[in-house]
Structure formats: C-alpha cells, structure tokens
Write a protein that holds these residues in place. Sequence first.
Motif, PDB file in Angstrom:
ATOM      1  N   VAL A 259       0.842  -1.199   0.000  1.00 43.79           N
ATOM      2  CA  VAL A 259       0.000   0.000   0.000  1.00 43.79           C
ATOM      3  C   VAL A 259       0.871   1.241   0.000  1.00 43.79           C
ATOM      4  N   ARG A 260       0.297   2.357  -0.427  1.00 41.84           N
ATOM      5  CA  ARG A 260       0.976   3.648  -0.387  1.00 41.84           C
ATOM      6  C   ARG A 260       0.278   4.499   0.670  1.00 41.84           C
ATOM      7  N   PRO A 261       0.907   4.703   1.817  1.00 44.39           N
ATOM      8  CA  PRO A 261       0.261   5.484   2.884  1.00 44.39           C
ATOM      9  C   PRO A 261      -0.019   6.926   2.480  1.00 44.39           C
ATOM     10  N   LEU A 262       0.860   7.494   1.638  1.00 43.92           N
ATOM     11  CA  LEU A 262       0.726   8.884   1.213  1.00 43.92           C
ATOM     12  C   LEU A 262       0.480   8.949  -0.279  1.00 43.92           C
ATOM     13  N   LYS A 263      -0.400   9.856  -0.684  1.00 46.83           N
ATOM     14  CA  LYS A 263      -0.678  10.065  -2.104  1.00 46.83           C
ATOM     15  C   LYS A 263      -1.007  11.531  -2.322  1.00 46.83           C
ATOM     16  N   ASP A 264      -0.478  12.102  -3.396  1.00 47.21           N
ATOM     17  CA  ASP A 264      -0.663  13.524  -3.704  1.00 47.21           C
ATOM     18  C   ASP A 264      -0.198  14.417  -2.553  1.00 47.21           C
ATOM     19  N   GLY A 265       0.800  13.936  -1.816  1.00 42.79           N
ATOM     20  CA  GLY A 265       1.378  14.739  -0.751  1.00 42.79           C
ATOM     21  C   GLY A 265       0.629  14.718   0.561  1.00 42.79           C
ATOM     22  N   VAL A 266      -0.467  13.988   0.644  1.00 43.11           N
ATOM     23  CA  VAL A 266      -1.248  13.933   1.877  1.00 43.11           C
ATOM     24  C   VAL A 266      -1.533  12.476   2.239  1.00 43.11           C
ATOM     25  N   ILE A 267      -2.099  12.275   3.425  1.00 47.56           N
ATOM     26  CA  ILE A 267      -2.350  10.920   3.918  1.00 47.56           C
ATOM     27  C   ILE A 267      -3.499  10.270   3.154  1.00 47.56           C
ATOM     28  N   ALA A 268      -3.223   9.115   2.588  1.00 44.88           N
ATOM     29  CA  ALA A 268      -4.253   8.358   1.880  1.00 44.88           C
ATOM     30  C   ALA A 268      -4.765   7.196   2.735  1.00 44.88           C
ATOM     31  N   ASP A 269      -3.909   6.676   3.596  1.00 43.28           N
ATOM     32  CA  ASP A 269      -4.274   5.563   4.476  1.00 43.28           C
ATOM     33  C   ASP A 269      -3.769   5.909   5.871  1.00 43.28           C
ATOM     34  N   PHE A 270      -4.678   6.327   6.748  1.00 42.45           N
ATOM     35  CA  PHE A 270      -4.291   6.821   8.071  1.00 42.45           C
ATOM     36  C   PHE A 270      -3.595   5.743   8.888  1.00 42.45           C
ATOM     37  N   THR A 271      -4.154   4.524   8.897  1.00 40.69           N
ATOM     38  CA  THR A 271      -3.587   3.432   9.701  1.00 40.69           C
ATOM     39  C   THR A 271      -2.187   3.068   9.230  1.00 40.69           C
ATOM     40  N   ALA A 272      -2.029   2.918   7.917  1.00 38.03           N
ATOM     41  CA  ALA A 272      -0.713   2.562   7.375  1.00 38.03           C
ATOM     42  C   ALA A 272       0.308   3.663   7.647  1.00 38.03           C
ATOM     43  N   THR A 273      -0.114   4.920   7.536  1.00 38.71           N
ATOM     44  CA  THR A 273       0.785   6.045   7.811  1.00 38.71           C
ATOM     45  C   THR A 273       1.234   6.031   9.261  1.00 38.71           C
ATOM     46  N   GLN A 274       0.286   5.798  10.165  1.00 37.39           N
ATOM     47  CA  GLN A 274       0.592   5.776  11.593  1.00 37.39           C
ATOM     48  C   GLN A 274       1.575   4.652  11.919  1.00 37.39           C
ATOM     49  N   LEU A 275       1.352   3.465  11.347  1.00 43.22           N
ATOM     50  CA  LEU A 275       2.251   2.339  11.593  1.00 43.22           C
ATOM     51  C   LEU A 275       3.648   2.604  11.037  1.00 43.22           C
ATOM     52  N   MET A 276       3.701   3.211   9.851  1.00 44.16           N
ATOM     53  CA  MET A 276       4.997   3.532   9.250  1.00 44.16           C
ATOM     54  C   MET A 276       5.768   4.534  10.120  1.00 44.16           C
ATOM     55  N   LEU A 277       5.079   5.591  10.561  1.00 45.36           N
ATOM     56  CA  LEU A 277       5.725   6.605  11.386  1.00 45.36           C
ATOM     57  C   LEU A 277       6.148   6.029  12.739  1.00 45.36           C
ATOM     58  N   LYS A 278       5.304   5.179  13.310  1.00 42.75           N
ATOM     59  CA  LYS A 278       5.630   4.569  14.602  1.00 42.75           C
ATOM     60  C   LYS A 278       6.906   3.744  14.501  1.00 42.75           C
ATOM     61  N   ASN A 279       7.027   3.001  13.405  1.00 42.29           N
ATOM     62  CA  ASN A 279       8.226   2.186  13.195  1.00 42.29           C
ATOM     63  C   ASN A 279       9.468   3.062  13.057  1.00 42.29           C
ATOM     64  N   LEU A 280       9.338   4.157  12.311  1.00 40.72           N
ATOM     65  CA  LEU A 280      10.478   5.055  12.106  1.00 40.72           C
ATOM     66  C   LEU A 280      10.880   5.741  13.413  1.00 40.72           C
ATOM     67  N   ILE A 281       9.889   6.219  14.159  1.00 40.49           N
ATOM     68  CA  ILE A 281      10.166   6.904  15.422  1.00 40.49           C
ATOM     69  C   ILE A 281      10.818   5.957  16.424  1.00 40.49           C
ATOM     70  N   GLU A 282      10.339   4.709  16.468  1.00 39.75           N
ATOM     71  CA  GLU A 282      10.932   3.721  17.377  1.00 39.75           C
ATOM     72  C   GLU A 282      12.388   3.434  17.014  1.00 39.75           C
ATOM     73  N   LYS A 283      12.687   3.355  15.725  1.00 39.51           N
ATOM     74  CA  LYS A 283      14.061   3.108  15.288  1.00 39.51           C
ATOM     75  C   LYS A 283      14.979   4.259  15.706  1.00 39.51           C
ATOM     76  N   VAL A 284      14.508   5.491  15.503  1.00 36.24           N
ATOM     77  CA  VAL A 284      15.306   6.661  15.875  1.00 36.24           C
ATOM     78  C   VAL A 284      15.510   6.722  17.390  1.00 36.24           C
ATOM     79  N   SER A 285      14.421   6.453  18.127  1.00 38.38           N
ATOM     80  CA  SER A 285      14.503   6.510  19.596  1.00 38.38           C
ATOM     81  C   SER A 285      15.495   5.493  20.149  1.00 38.38           C
ATOM     82  N   ARG A 286      15.496   4.287  19.559  1.00 42.00           N
ATOM     83  CA  ARG A 286      16.431   3.249  20.013  1.00 42.00           C
ATOM     84  C   ARG A 286      17.869   3.601  19.652  1.00 42.00           C
TER      85      ARG A 286
END
Length: 293
Positions: free
Chosen positions: A17-44
Amino acid sequence: MKRRICYGRTPEQIKAVRPLKDGVIADFTATQLMLKNLIEKVSRRYNVGKPRVVVGVPSGITEVEERAVEESVIQAGAKEVYLIEEPMAAAIGASLDVGEPSGSIIVDIGGGTTEVAVISLGGIVVSHSLRIAGDELDEDIVNYIKHEMNLAIGETTAEQIKMEIGCAMPLMTETSMEVRGRDLSDGLPRNIVVTSVQIEEAIKESITKIVEIVKLTLEKTPPELASDIMEKGIVLAGGGALIKNLDKLISLETGMPVYIAESPLECVVRGTGKTLEDLERLKTVLINSRKRK
C-alpha cells in the motif's frame, strides 16, 4: 527508486500500500504504523524518549489534512509536532536566504505535488500547489504506452523510463531503451523500444501544467520581489528537477535563469532537518508553531 519495489510483485497474502498520495495521507492506519516504526528506530538508535518532529506538507494542504498529519504523528509516538510547508523546507534545504528582505522563488517537483513559492523575510509571499508531479508523469507514461503501443507496464517500469529517457524538450541526441510488458492483444510478455521523443510526447501535457503554475506564481509576485527573482533566477528542487531539459523549458517560457539545486531529491528533508536543529530561530517559517501534546 526503491519506494515501489514491491508494487506488482507481492504474493496473494501480502498487500503493498501507499500510505501517502498527492502529498497527503491516503491511508491513516498505514501512515501511523509507518511513522511509529520510524520513530521507534530513531529513539532506540539515539536513546531518546518521545522526540519532537517537523513534518513537511504541501502548501495547499487543508485544515482537515493538516489535522490528520498532526494526529498521526502524535499517535505514532511524537512528543511535539510542527508542520512546515514543503517549498519553504525545500528553500532552506537548497541554502536559499529565506530570512533576507529579498525575493527568492523555489519550484519543488516531488512525487505527489508541485510546489511553487516566492519567499521573503522568512515567509511565503505567493505560493501555488499543483497535484501534478512525479506520480502523474508515471501515469502519463503508463497510459501512453498502453494506448499507443498496446502494452501494459507497471508504475515501477514507468518511473524507470522517466528517469532514464524522460525529457521536457528534445535532447541533442535522441535516446531509447528497451521496455518489457504484457501485450494487451494476447496477454503474452513482449519487448518494445521506446524513445525520448515518445516519452516527451507522453508527459507533455503535465509538464505544460507545471510550467503554467510557475508562470502564474510569477504573475502574482509583487514587482519589487520580481526584480530580485529576475536577478537570482528560479531554483528547481525535488526529483522532478532531474527531468532532462525541464530547466531549459522553464527558462525559455519565463525568460529567467533557472538553476537545479544541489541534491534536489534531498532538499525538503534537509530543510526540515535544519528547521528542527534550530527550531526556536526558525519558528517563523512553520505553519503551526503550537505544540501538540
């Protein structure tokens, strides 16, 4: 580009899936999961708690879309979230003097949107956002090859074609490449050769709209800033800036010098990074400097 490497290649039990489309959120759940994964990686990696996050968004974003971005980042684990318009971030990333009392113009051609903005004194004076950019050009190529050559290709192949032989004006030497796809007549795989002239024709309409939005922004620019821009020229950023001869076409249509930023693909992310590093000083460039907790 690796962002679409799974498109059209996944087994039945996996969905790309593509969480973002046309520069904005197309899939809220997928976007949230993607960001959560990225934030957790940075925090660790850096051993930090909930981080502060600066997010680049299109200049034409609505309040509803803005709120969706804020909420998704907060729910993904951020302590504070700030939004910055992408053309401003691109200008900072391209090392333009955004805080000076003189006009600069940035054209950021990303994946989902083309952002054009005139910047002075740390703020956007005139801006336009067009939801035609790299993704739309890929679709143009897919449709052209489908209708003109009776061959079905995927978005990944279309993007590869765009990057290798895509052009906004005829090249000094015509180039070509071999493309594989599915014949729409019998459903069997087939190879064809496409040329830069054909791809120029395929993306011509979208390129014309991008050039027109640049001209419209210049028409709305105050005279004093227009004289500054005439002297400094137009700066192109984003992946679309790498389309061959696009800078020459914009220069021809506007009568102004056009320059491609250093590392155009990274301008927006570098600009958001610089903003985050010096948040207090650069709060004037943020859409929304309030803290969301």
